[in-house]
Design a protein around this motif. Structure first.
Motif, PDB file in Angstrom:
ATOM      1  N   LEU A 274      -7.239 100.114   4.765  1.00  0.00           N
ATOM      2  CA  LEU A 274      -6.826  98.749   4.410  1.00  0.00           C
ATOM      3  C   LEU A 274      -6.752  97.952   5.702  1.00  0.00           C
ATOM      4  CD1 LEU A 274      -5.750  96.685   2.290  1.00  0.00           C
ATOM      5  CD2 LEU A 274      -3.451  97.508   2.841  1.00  0.00           C
ATOM      6  N   LYS A 275      -7.536  96.887   5.742  1.00  0.00           N
ATOM      7  CA  LYS A 275      -7.582  96.084   6.971  1.00  0.00           C
ATOM      8  C   LYS A 275      -6.464  95.054   6.997  1.00  0.00           C
ATOM      9  CE  LYS A 275     -12.608  96.204   7.720  1.00  0.00           C
ATOM     10  NZ  LYS A 275     -13.142  96.486   6.362  1.00  0.00           N
ATOM     11  N   HIS A 276      -6.205  94.597   8.208  1.00  0.00           N
ATOM     12  CA  HIS A 276      -5.228  93.536   8.401  1.00  0.00           C
ATOM     13  C   HIS A 276      -5.687  92.280   7.660  1.00  0.00           C
ATOM     14  CE1 HIS A 276      -2.808  90.737  11.185  1.00  0.00           C
ATOM     15  NE2 HIS A 276      -1.948  91.439  10.493  1.00  0.00           N
ATOM     16  N   GLN A 277      -4.786  91.672   6.924  1.00  0.00           N
ATOM     17  CA  GLN A 277      -5.037  90.408   6.212  1.00  0.00           C
ATOM     18  C   GLN A 277      -5.908  90.566   4.959  1.00  0.00           C
ATOM     19  OE1 GLN A 277      -2.449  88.880   7.611  1.00  0.00           O
ATOM     20  NE2 GLN A 277      -3.556  86.953   7.527  1.00  0.00           N
ATOM     21  N   GLU A 278      -6.319  91.777   4.696  1.00  0.00           N
ATOM     22  CA  GLU A 278      -7.078  92.028   3.473  1.00  0.00           C
ATOM     23  C   GLU A 278      -6.071  92.127   2.316  1.00  0.00           C
ATOM     24  OE1 GLU A 278      -9.998  95.655   1.803  1.00  0.00           O
ATOM     25  OE2 GLU A 278      -9.173  95.703   3.825  1.00  0.00           O
ATOM     26  N   VAL A 279      -6.462  91.645   1.136  1.00  0.00           N
ATOM     27  CA  VAL A 279      -5.592  91.828  -0.016  1.00  0.00           C
ATOM     28  C   VAL A 279      -5.725  93.265  -0.517  1.00  0.00           C
ATOM     29  CG1 VAL A 279      -5.138  91.161  -2.409  1.00  0.00           C
ATOM     30  CG2 VAL A 279      -5.692  89.409  -0.711  1.00  0.00           C
ATOM     31  N   CYS A 280      -4.593  93.883  -0.746  1.00  0.00           N
ATOM     32  CA  CYS A 280      -4.597  95.293  -1.165  1.00  0.00           C
ATOM     33  C   CYS A 280      -4.890  95.361  -2.661  1.00  0.00           C
ATOM     34  CB  CYS A 280      -3.235  95.927  -0.846  1.00  0.00           C
ATOM     35  SG  CYS A 280      -3.117  97.656  -1.300  1.00  0.00           S
ATOM     36  N   ARG A 281      -6.115  95.704  -3.005  1.00  0.00           N
ATOM     37  CA  ARG A 281      -6.523  95.713  -4.412  1.00  0.00           C
ATOM     38  C   ARG A 281      -6.538  97.112  -5.011  1.00  0.00           C
ATOM     39  NH1 ARG A 281      -8.285  90.520  -4.871  1.00  0.00           N
ATOM     40  NH2 ARG A 281      -9.229  89.672  -2.990  1.00  0.00           N
TER      41      ARG A 281
ATOM     42  N   PRO B 174      -2.364  88.409   1.462  1.00  0.00           N
ATOM     43  CA  PRO B 174      -3.005  89.217   2.508  1.00  0.00           C
ATOM     44  C   PRO B 174      -2.023  90.229   3.087  1.00  0.00           C
ATOM     45  CG  PRO B 174      -3.439  86.886   2.842  1.00  0.00           C
ATOM     46  CD  PRO B 174      -2.393  86.984   1.768  1.00  0.00           C
ATOM     47  N   SER B 175      -2.517  91.408   3.349  1.00  0.00           N
ATOM     48  CA  SER B 175      -1.632  92.484   3.781  1.00  0.00           C
ATOM     49  C   SER B 175      -1.282  92.421   5.258  1.00  0.00           C
ATOM     50  CB  SER B 175      -2.298  93.828   3.489  1.00  0.00           C
ATOM     51  OG  SER B 175      -1.515  94.873   3.994  1.00  0.00           O
TER      52      SER B 175
ATOM     53  N   SER C 286       1.440  93.167  -0.771  1.00  0.00           N
ATOM     54  CA  SER C 286       0.106  92.636  -0.992  1.00  0.00           C
ATOM     55  C   SER C 286      -0.410  93.010  -2.382  1.00  0.00           C
ATOM     56  CB  SER C 286      -0.833  93.174   0.083  1.00  0.00           C
ATOM     57  OG  SER C 286      -2.155  92.783  -0.165  1.00  0.00           O
TER      58      SER C 286
END
Lengths: 188, 188
Positions: A39-46, A89-90, A83
């Motif tokens: 899980l990347k920084h600022q990515e939404v955790c889907r 964003p995560s 997130s």
DNA sequence: TTGATTATTTGACGAATGTCAAAGGATTCT
DNA sequence: AGAATCCTTTGACATTCGTCAAATAATCAA
């Protein structure tokens, strides 16, 4: 691999064949090499992630420094709570500490299907209840155990962590400085 | 009073009239006088409690001392996570700090009905998701904020707490000694 | 292998906090 | 009001822990 994962989910709450088939569409498997991000920084955790093999570290940045929140080893689940539920964003990053096989369960497979499929609703309730208990235990351990006790507990429950990640990450997980952990270690 | 409570639940997830009627049977209202317990020591937590009016303190015993875990004020929910989900006797005590009106939602109204009623399943998911986010925030605040910052944050979010409970309870909530809190306070 | 980089340990020091003890306020009960 | 109890503050001191700095050890790449 996916059948095994479904079996693992079935431990939370019994899932009929039909439900399992329904869930399958929301399950994917990814190989994440060491050093890459689950899980990347600022990515939404889907997704809810499941570490089928390998090892991951969850952390975020606090005042420019990495702060480790958790280690996810063999057959652990992990996701960014905020997130995931809010679709924001995560802040949490999940990084593969070694080459890892990760099974992802898409949030629509839980949050959407749970609206019509009671089995999946039960699965969601059980999984979140479990997370809630874990979170509670973690809070209590931080509040009532000394850093030394928590280190020993980590050694006890996840001994492999010590081999796999640098001391500084463990220290930030325990909420103490690297030097203090080094000194604790010297006395054990 | 109960209609208002149902409306509050409806904020988590929309509930049809039929579902609301179904839930009603699991809802009860109790008046708890100051000093009495909403949840007693070693009692199994069979309800999610909602503090309609009044004020409560959640705490448990650690090495013979009371440790405050949380304050539940106006329209807050509270329950013992571990006891509620596992049906084990509660280590957590919930005490009315002042005369309180408490609305109780029986766990069967959530955990059982959710198996057949998707609306209730959604309610459960949303409520537990919320608890999970709270728990997460609490952990982060303990780990990364100084006692001083947490005190200021408490002042900010629940100013009435300071009027209602003795300093020692707030100190144990913050995880510091009473004397340290007194000194923090002297400097603000 | 060698050098560069990264990780860990150690020492010195200061800041923050806990503990013990005592004093002063506030509240409650009769 | 007066006594008893509970709550809060303050001081002195010891301990823990973080920070800075430097030394040592381990790992990695050319």
């Amino acid at each position: 691999m996916i059948p095994q994962f479904l079996k693992r989910l079935d431990e939370f709450s019994t899932l009929s064949d039909a439900t399992q088939a329904q869930l399958q569409e929301y399950i994917s498997v990814v190989e994440v090499p060491k050093g890459e991000f689950i899980l990347k920084h600022q990515e939404v955790c889907r997704y809810i992630f499941y570490i089928e093999a390998g090892f991951a570290r969850q952390y975020y940045y606090k005042d420019g420094k990495e702060v480790t929140e958790w280690f996810a080893g063999n057959r652990d689940f992990c996701f960014s709570i905020t997130s995931y539920f809010d679709g924001t964003p995560s802040n949490l990053l999940i990084e593969a500490v070694e080459d890892s096989t990760v099974i992802r369960l898409h949030r629509d497979g839980i949050l959407q299907l749970s609206k019509t499929n009671p089995e999946i609703a039960q699965l969601a309730i059980q999984m979140f209840a479990r997370s809630l208990k874990f979170s509670q235990l973690r809070t209590e351990s931080i509040l009532f155990q000394s850093a030394r006790d928590r280190y020993l507990h980590l050694l006890d429950t996840k001994p492999y962590v010590i081999q796999k990640v640098p001391l500084a990450h463990i220290a930030s997980f325990l909420g103490i400085s690297q030097e203090t952990l080094s000194r604790i270690r010297a006395k054990v």
